[in-house]
Write a protein that holds these residues in place. Structure first.
Motif, PDB file in Angstrom:
ATOM      1  N   GLU A   1     -62.415 -10.976 -46.403  1.00 44.91           N
ATOM      2  CA  GLU A   1     -61.224 -10.499 -47.118  1.00 44.91           C
ATOM      3  C   GLU A   1     -60.266  -9.755 -46.194  1.00 44.91           C
ATOM      4  O   GLU A   1     -59.071  -9.678 -46.451  1.00 44.91           O
ATOM      5  CB  GLU A   1     -61.622  -9.590 -48.283  1.00 44.91           C
ATOM      6  CG  GLU A   1     -62.041 -10.322 -49.531  1.00 44.91           C
ATOM      7  CD  GLU A   1     -61.724  -9.527 -50.791  1.00 44.91           C
ATOM      8  OE1 GLU A   1     -61.125  -8.431 -50.692  1.00 44.91           O
ATOM      9  OE2 GLU A   1     -62.080 -10.013 -51.883  1.00 44.91           O
ATOM     10  N   LEU A   2     -60.807  -9.186 -45.129  1.00 42.77           N
ATOM     11  CA  LEU A   2     -59.957  -8.434 -44.204  1.00 42.77           C
ATOM     12  C   LEU A   2     -59.119  -9.360 -43.332  1.00 42.77           C
ATOM     13  O   LEU A   2     -58.132  -8.915 -42.727  1.00 42.77           O
ATOM     14  CB  LEU A   2     -60.814  -7.544 -43.306  1.00 42.77           C
ATOM     15  CG  LEU A   2     -61.707  -6.512 -43.996  1.00 42.77           C
ATOM     16  CD1 LEU A   2     -62.384  -5.634 -42.955  1.00 42.77           C
ATOM     17  CD2 LEU A   2     -60.916  -5.668 -44.975  1.00 42.77           C
ATOM     18  N   ALA A   3     -59.525 -10.613 -43.233  1.00 42.87           N
ATOM     19  CA  ALA A   3     -58.783 -11.604 -42.453  1.00 42.87           C
ATOM     20  C   ALA A   3     -58.498 -11.116 -41.030  1.00 42.87           C
ATOM     21  O   ALA A   3     -57.378 -11.233 -40.512  1.00 42.87           O
ATOM     22  CB  ALA A   3     -57.477 -11.963 -43.170  1.00 42.87           C
ATOM     23  N   GLY A   4     -59.534 -10.553 -40.404  1.00 43.44           N
ATOM     24  CA  GLY A   4     -59.379 -10.127 -39.014  1.00 43.44           C
ATOM     25  C   GLY A   4     -58.791  -8.742 -38.835  1.00 43.44           C
ATOM     26  O   GLY A   4     -58.641  -8.261 -37.694  1.00 43.44           O
ATOM     27  N   GLU A   5     -58.443  -8.067 -39.921  1.00 41.32           N
ATOM     28  CA  GLU A   5     -57.880  -6.712 -39.820  1.00 41.32           C
ATOM     29  C   GLU A   5     -58.908  -5.759 -39.211  1.00 41.32           C
ATOM     30  O   GLU A   5     -60.075  -5.765 -39.577  1.00 41.32           O
ATOM     31  CB  GLU A   5     -57.481  -6.223 -41.207  1.00 41.32           C
ATOM     32  CG  GLU A   5     -56.976  -4.789 -41.234  1.00 41.32           C
ATOM     33  CD  GLU A   5     -56.723  -4.299 -42.645  1.00 41.32           C
ATOM     34  OE1 GLU A   5     -56.520  -3.081 -42.824  1.00 41.32           O
ATOM     35  OE2 GLU A   5     -56.735  -5.133 -43.579  1.00 41.32           O
ATOM     36  N   ARG A   6     -58.477  -4.941 -38.288  1.00 42.90           N
ATOM     37  CA  ARG A   6     -59.366  -3.981 -37.654  1.00 42.90           C
ATOM     38  C   ARG A   6     -59.290  -2.646 -38.389  1.00 42.90           C
ATOM     39  O   ARG A   6     -58.218  -2.072 -38.523  1.00 42.90           O
ATOM     40  CB  ARG A   6     -59.004  -3.780 -36.183  1.00 42.90           C
ATOM     41  CG  ARG A   6     -60.040  -2.954 -35.422  1.00 42.90           C
ATOM     42  CD  ARG A   6     -59.659  -2.775 -33.965  1.00 42.90           C
ATOM     43  NE  ARG A   6     -58.593  -1.798 -33.806  1.00 42.90           N
ATOM     44  CZ  ARG A   6     -58.259  -1.230 -32.639  1.00 42.90           C
ATOM     45  NH1 ARG A   6     -58.902  -1.584 -31.534  1.00 42.90           N
ATOM     46  NH2 ARG A   6     -57.278  -0.357 -32.570  1.00 42.90           N
ATOM     47  N   LEU A   7     -60.431  -2.176 -38.861  1.00 42.28           N
ATOM     48  CA  LEU A   7     -60.485  -0.901 -39.562  1.00 42.28           C
ATOM     49  C   LEU A   7     -60.806   0.218 -38.576  1.00 42.28           C
ATOM     50  O   LEU A   7     -61.549   0.024 -37.616  1.00 42.28           O
ATOM     51  CB  LEU A   7     -61.557  -0.934 -40.652  1.00 42.28           C
ATOM     52  CG  LEU A   7     -61.373  -1.949 -41.777  1.00 42.28           C
ATOM     53  CD1 LEU A   7     -62.562  -1.885 -42.727  1.00 42.28           C
ATOM     54  CD2 LEU A   7     -60.069  -1.703 -42.527  1.00 42.28           C
TER      55      LEU A   7
ATOM     56  N   VAL B   1     -61.347   5.974 -34.186  1.00 43.00           N
ATOM     57  CA  VAL B   1     -62.635   5.300 -34.027  1.00 43.00           C
ATOM     58  C   VAL B   1     -62.594   3.971 -34.770  1.00 43.00           C
ATOM     59  O   VAL B   1     -62.228   3.919 -35.948  1.00 43.00           O
ATOM     60  CB  VAL B   1     -63.791   6.165 -34.569  1.00 43.00           C
ATOM     61  CG1 VAL B   1     -65.120   5.421 -34.461  1.00 43.00           C
ATOM     62  CG2 VAL B   1     -63.857   7.484 -33.816  1.00 43.00           C
ATOM     63  N   VAL B   2     -62.950   2.911 -34.089  1.00 41.66           N
ATOM     64  CA  VAL B   2     -62.987   1.585 -34.708  1.00 41.66           C
ATOM     65  C   VAL B   2     -64.244   1.467 -35.568  1.00 41.66           C
ATOM     66  O   VAL B   2     -65.359   1.736 -35.107  1.00 41.66           O
ATOM     67  CB  VAL B   2     -62.967   0.473 -33.643  1.00 41.66           C
ATOM     68  CG1 VAL B   2     -63.106  -0.901 -34.308  1.00 41.66           C
ATOM     69  CG2 VAL B   2     -61.674   0.535 -32.835  1.00 41.66           C
TER      70      VAL B   2
ATOM     71  N   SER C   1     -68.360   3.830 -41.131  1.00 42.38           N
ATOM     72  CA  SER C   1     -67.878   2.441 -41.066  1.00 42.38           C
ATOM     73  C   SER C   1     -67.980   1.763 -42.424  1.00 42.38           C
ATOM     74  O   SER C   1     -67.077   1.014 -42.833  1.00 42.38           O
ATOM     75  CB  SER C   1     -68.682   1.663 -40.025  1.00 42.38           C
ATOM     76  OG  SER C   1     -68.338   2.039 -38.707  1.00 42.38           O
ATOM     77  N   VAL C   2     -69.080   2.007 -43.138  1.00 43.22           N
ATOM     78  CA  VAL C   2     -69.240   1.440 -44.476  1.00 43.22           C
ATOM     79  C   VAL C   2     -68.223   2.045 -45.434  1.00 43.22           C
ATOM     80  O   VAL C   2     -67.585   1.343 -46.229  1.00 43.22           O
ATOM     81  CB  VAL C   2     -70.668   1.670 -45.003  1.00 43.22           C
ATOM     82  CG1 VAL C   2     -70.813   1.147 -46.438  1.00 43.22           C
ATOM     83  CG2 VAL C   2     -71.689   1.004 -44.097  1.00 43.22           C
ATOM     84  N   HIS C   3     -68.040   3.351 -45.349  1.00 48.59           N
ATOM     85  CA  HIS C   3     -67.111   4.025 -46.247  1.00 48.59           C
ATOM     86  C   HIS C   3     -65.673   3.563 -45.991  1.00 48.59           C
ATOM     87  O   HIS C   3     -64.894   3.388 -46.935  1.00 48.59           O
ATOM     88  CB  HIS C   3     -67.230   5.541 -46.074  1.00 48.59           C
ATOM     89  CG  HIS C   3     -68.631   6.028 -46.256  1.00 48.59           C
ATOM     90  ND1 HIS C   3     -69.048   7.278 -45.861  1.00 48.59           N
ATOM     91  CD2 HIS C   3     -69.729   5.415 -46.778  1.00 48.59           C
ATOM     92  CE1 HIS C   3     -70.336   7.412 -46.130  1.00 48.59           C
ATOM     93  NE2 HIS C   3     -70.769   6.295 -46.691  1.00 48.59           N
ATOM     94  N   ARG C   4     -65.367   3.340 -44.730  1.00 44.53           N
ATOM     95  CA  ARG C   4     -64.016   2.858 -44.399  1.00 44.53           C
ATOM     96  C   ARG C   4     -63.793   1.459 -44.975  1.00 44.53           C
ATOM     97  O   ARG C   4     -62.700   1.153 -45.480  1.00 44.53           O
ATOM     98  CB  ARG C   4     -63.846   2.849 -42.874  1.00 44.53           C
ATOM     99  CG  ARG C   4     -62.456   2.466 -42.414  1.00 44.53           C
ATOM    100  CD  ARG C   4     -61.429   3.525 -42.839  1.00 44.53           C
ATOM    101  NE  ARG C   4     -60.072   3.049 -42.616  1.00 44.53           N
ATOM    102  CZ  ARG C   4     -59.337   2.416 -43.541  1.00 44.53           C
ATOM    103  NH1 ARG C   4     -59.833   2.202 -44.752  1.00 44.53           N
ATOM    104  NH2 ARG C   4     -58.111   2.029 -43.264  1.00 44.53           N
TER     105      ARG C   4
END
Length: 294
Positions: A153-159, A175-176, A223-226
């Motif tokens: 769903e993120l289609a490559g978006e970096r969180l 932080v990635v 990371s999960v929460h993000r």
């Protein structure tokens, strides 16, 4: 808005005093307010007397919070609504696997591949696990996030998230996020309709929390929460993860390891000043003002 969010599964110890001190000192430096949240979603280990003791111990230390504490067990509908939103998009599935089922599947996979099966940051085998099947098709089920579909769903978006503290490996600044390291995380347990990951994410948004101060042991969970924030359209707080207090045996202080409680220290003659002084070294840096990420 800041928050302190202990679980009422035992009495507070010095590690909690450190975290609470970090929260209230950061809030004071930023001119913010602090909320108290009681994270009591564990129906077996959570006990009302521990929740009462949390408030008593914090008051004894001199900490004050705004309003009545939010008790997660009283807000299960909030988490169900979030689950329904994810379920409608096909991002959640039922999982009846027990720990024994997972362990057996991991053993088969490792034997077939000749390499160790990937583990999540907490050390548990990462799901999905090959040909894992539940021993009992009618057993209670947990709800898991389909990580592959969620990332699609993120289609490559970096969180990423803003980190004002320091991670276990010195991470600071932006932080990635790497949610893929967790595999298909549990969003609702077999015994309660939510999990830590889901409840804390939903609560922070509903309570308007803008700054999260907590221990480095939860750094990787961010990371999960993000990811959940992104999937549910929720804002991202500024985070600050602080170092942990380490016991003489090299482990972090924990209720399950029998770490001395604040109550036992108080009975032994410790004052609030003694406790806070012992915990002070881990949270000397104030928060810097920073806008929220979305």
């Amino acid at each position: 808005m800041f928050r302190f969010a202990p679980s009422p599964t035992g009495h507070l110890h010095l590690g909690h005093a450190l975290s609470a001190s970090c929260v209230w000192r950061a809030a004071e430096a930023a001119g913010g307010r602090v909320l108290l949240r009681i994270e009591d979603i564990d129906p077996v280990r959570s006990r009302p007397e521990f929740a009462e003791a949390i408030e008593e111990d914090l008051a004894w230390l001199g900490f004050r919070w705004e309003g009545a504490p939010r008790r997660q067990s009283e807000h299960l509908d909030d988490y169900l609504r979030a689950l329904e939103q994810l379920d409608r998009r096909g991002l959640v599935y039922r999982c009846r696997l027990t720990r024994s089922d997972i362990a057996a599947a991991v053993a088969r996979a490792e034997a077939a591949r000749g390499v160790r099966w990937p583990r999540d940051p907490d050390g548990s085998p990462r799901l999905p696990v090959g040909d894992a099947t539940a021993a009992d098709a009618e057993a209670p089920f947990a709800l898991r996030l389909d990580m592959r579909k969620a990332l699609a769903e993120l289609a490559g978006e970096r969180l990423s998230w803003p980190e004002e503290g320091v991670g276990p490996n010195g991470e600071r600044g932006t932080v990635v996020a790497r949610p893929e390291l967790w595999g298909d995380v549990v969003l609702a347990r077999k015994d309660t309709p939510t999990s830590y990951h889901l409840a804390v994410t939903v609560d922070d948004a509903l309570q308007g929390v803008t700054h999260v101060v907590r221990g480095q042991d939860l750094f990787e969970a961010t990371s999960v929460h993000r990811l959940l924030q992104r999937l549910l359209g929720l804002p991202t707080p500024v985070y600050r993860h602080h170092p942990l207090l380490i016991a003489p045996d090299g482990h972090k202080l924990a209720k399950t390891r029998g770490s001395p409680s604040l109550r036992s220290l108080r009975a032994a003659g410790w004052t609030p000043h003694d406790v806070l002084n012992a915990a002070a070294a881990g949270c000397s840096e104030p928060f810097r003002a920073q806008e929220q990420s979305t």
